[in-house]
Write a protein that holds these residues in place. Sequence first.
Motif, short mmCIF file in Angstrom:
data_model
loop_
_atom_site.label_atom_id
_atom_site.label_comp_id
_atom_site.label_asym_id
_atom_site.label_seq_id
_atom_site.Cartn_x
_atom_site.Cartn_y
_atom_site.Cartn_z
N ASN A 75 0.82 -1.21 0.00
CA ASN A 75 0.00 0.00 0.00
C ASN A 75 0.85 1.26 0.00
OD1 ASN A 75 -2.97 -0.88 0.47
ND2 ASN A 75 -1.81 -2.10 1.95
N CYS A 76 0.26 2.31 -0.54
CA CYS A 76 0.77 3.66 -0.34
C CYS A 76 -0.07 4.27 0.77
CB CYS A 76 0.64 4.50 -1.61
SG CYS A 76 1.66 3.95 -2.98
N CYS A 77 0.56 4.54 1.91
CA CYS A 77 -0.15 5.12 3.04
C CYS A 77 0.07 6.63 3.02
CB CYS A 77 0.37 4.53 4.35
SG CYS A 77 0.08 2.76 4.53
N ILE A 78 -1.02 7.37 2.91
CA ILE A 78 -0.95 8.82 2.79
C ILE A 78 -1.47 9.45 4.07
CG2 ILE A 78 -1.74 10.85 1.51
CD1 ILE A 78 -1.98 9.06 -0.95
N GLY A 79 -0.63 10.27 4.71
CA GLY A 79 -1.03 11.01 5.90
C GLY A 79 -1.19 12.48 5.55
N MET A 80 -2.36 13.02 5.82
CA MET A 80 -2.65 14.44 5.53
C MET A 80 -2.72 15.22 6.83
SD MET A 80 -5.36 14.22 2.35
CE MET A 80 -6.67 13.45 3.27
N ASN A 81 -1.83 16.17 7.00
CA ASN A 81 -1.82 17.07 8.15
C ASN A 81 -2.41 18.39 7.68
OD1 ASN A 81 -1.36 18.48 10.47
ND2 ASN A 81 0.87 18.22 10.49
N LEU A 82 -3.57 18.73 8.20
CA LEU A 82 -4.33 19.88 7.70
C LEU A 82 -4.50 20.93 8.78
CD1 LEU A 82 -7.21 17.84 5.96
CD2 LEU A 82 -5.01 18.52 4.99
N ASP A 83 -4.33 22.19 8.40
CA ASP A 83 -4.70 23.29 9.29
C ASP A 83 -6.22 23.37 9.31
OD1 ASP A 83 -5.55 26.19 9.80
OD2 ASP A 83 -3.43 26.30 10.32
N SER A 84 -6.82 23.24 10.48
CA SER A 84 -8.28 23.09 10.54
C SER A 84 -9.05 24.36 10.21
CB SER A 84 -8.70 22.58 11.93
OG SER A 84 -8.30 23.48 12.94
N ALA A 85 -8.35 25.51 10.13
CA ALA A 85 -9.01 26.74 9.66
C ALA A 85 -8.86 26.89 8.15
CB ALA A 85 -8.44 27.96 10.37
N ALA A 86 -7.68 26.58 7.63
CA ALA A 86 -7.45 26.69 6.18
C ALA A 86 -8.29 25.67 5.42
CB ALA A 86 -5.97 26.50 5.87
N ILE A 87 -8.30 24.41 5.90
CA ILE A 87 -9.15 23.37 5.31
C ILE A 87 -10.32 23.18 6.27
CG2 ILE A 87 -9.22 21.01 4.41
CD1 ILE A 87 -7.13 22.66 2.98
N ALA A 88 -11.30 24.05 6.14
CA ALA A 88 -12.40 24.09 7.12
C ALA A 88 -13.27 22.84 7.07
CB ALA A 88 -13.26 25.33 6.88
N ASP A 89 -13.39 22.21 5.92
CA ASP A 89 -14.20 21.00 5.78
C ASP A 89 -13.28 19.84 5.44
OD1 ASP A 89 -16.05 19.03 5.21
OD2 ASP A 89 -17.37 20.34 4.05
N ALA A 90 -12.71 19.24 6.48
CA ALA A 90 -11.73 18.17 6.27
C ALA A 90 -12.35 16.96 5.59
CB ALA A 90 -11.10 17.77 7.60
#
Length: 489
Positions: A444-459
């Motif tokens: 598998n390719c395991c992808i981890g997404m670290n998101l700023d919860s204000a910039a990406i408001a709808d995760a």
Amino acid sequence: MNDRRDTVPAPPAPHLAWGGAPTLNAFETLMWRMDHFPNLRSAVVCVVVLDREPDATRIQQIHRAAAQSIPRLREKLVEVPLGLPAWVADERFELGVHLRVHPLAAGAGIREVLDHAAEMAMAPFDHARPPWEAHVVTGMKGGGAAYVLKLHHALSDGIGIVQLLSMLFSRRREIDGAPFSQVAAPSTMPGSPATLRLLGRQLERRLRDLPRRVRSGYEIVQRQVRSAEGLSGAVSELAKYAGSVRRAMAPLMAEPSPLLKARNHRWRFETLDVPLAKFKAAAKACGATLNDAYVAGLLGGFARYHRENGVEVDEIPIGMPINVRAQGAAGGGNHFAPGQLVGPLGELGPMERMRLIGAQVSRLRNEPALSAPLALMPMLVSLPSDTLAKIMGPKMAANDLQCSNVPGLREDVFLAGAQATRLYPYAPLPGVPAMISLVTHGENCCIGMNLDSAAIADAARFTRCQRESLDEILALEAGPGGKSKRAIR
């Protein structure tokens, strides 16, 4: 980190060499000193999903043996007057400070694990201790568990961290044998008298050899000057390198997206899984690399997310580390140069995005002055931390996406009797809306997404857009116009 190899380089033997030089370099120093500012912290986190709870006694044995066999794991950083931070032994080292068990509430799942890992990642390191910690997360529904490893980025890049995990993991489920039994006892320790004597002898040899190297260089220049053709060639090469420096130092032409401008510096972790064989086949069918397909897929997800929010953006600025680790280099440490790309969004198909990304990455890899921006770091780290943060904060936040691709472990691996079924990487979020990392693990390719919860408001929507875009990439497995079943989770 963008790397052309499918497997992570093996750590050096003996394993005690893991960790790199006895002092930080200027770039690592920058990351370390910025740790005082919450929006610029540089924690790297790996979330390893396990099929069962690991044996508690064995977990302790593995980490105790690791700390005994790898000196860097029991060293802390100290500031050196007029110099760069140095690694020294932590005389108060206690394994219990770094290794803990975190029980979840009954019935918890991967969402609760990711939320715990994100909170763990945002917490500052204790600068008076070695900058790493590990949590064994228990109580997941179905009897599963997770292992969360957090290290400061000054300690290692992604490839070095995978090397460390390779040493912690075993290749069989059975719990037998002594962990790290193959590691030789350390003959010299960083900071020990033996090591200092060794460094002194190395310095003495270099100084003794300096006149010969200067004379040799002078003779080479003389031969070049005697030849008009040689002089012309030297001037031409110098001009080419100067042009490369200008390109490497030039700011990105793309403007940040207005949709992603908000920031609260709260990290949210999300995951995606992509079948490695299908991903490779889709890239190959389009004459692209896995990395081209990966980045093109992420950009397709950004394009979908913008369209669904009613915002039209043709391109976004991207940051991507380029691997410069030499074969045989010491394990751990940081061996990458910062790369910048213009990420095409607009009304493009996945093949066109792959082509555009591939061309930019190829240019970056072949840029003679790729590492030129790192030459400024020694000047920057001499500044007061507050001034440094004011300079670096806006610069680091200028990208809308930071992405990396690290070769991982392809064979089955186990931690204290529990199989590692997934390994999700989470790189730090230095003021950008999204830091997305890929590690190959097993099939598998395991992808981890670290998101700023204000910039990406709808995760949730953002994750769905990324999943749909990567599905579109996989549909190219049979070639342009081909169809493939939905395969991304």
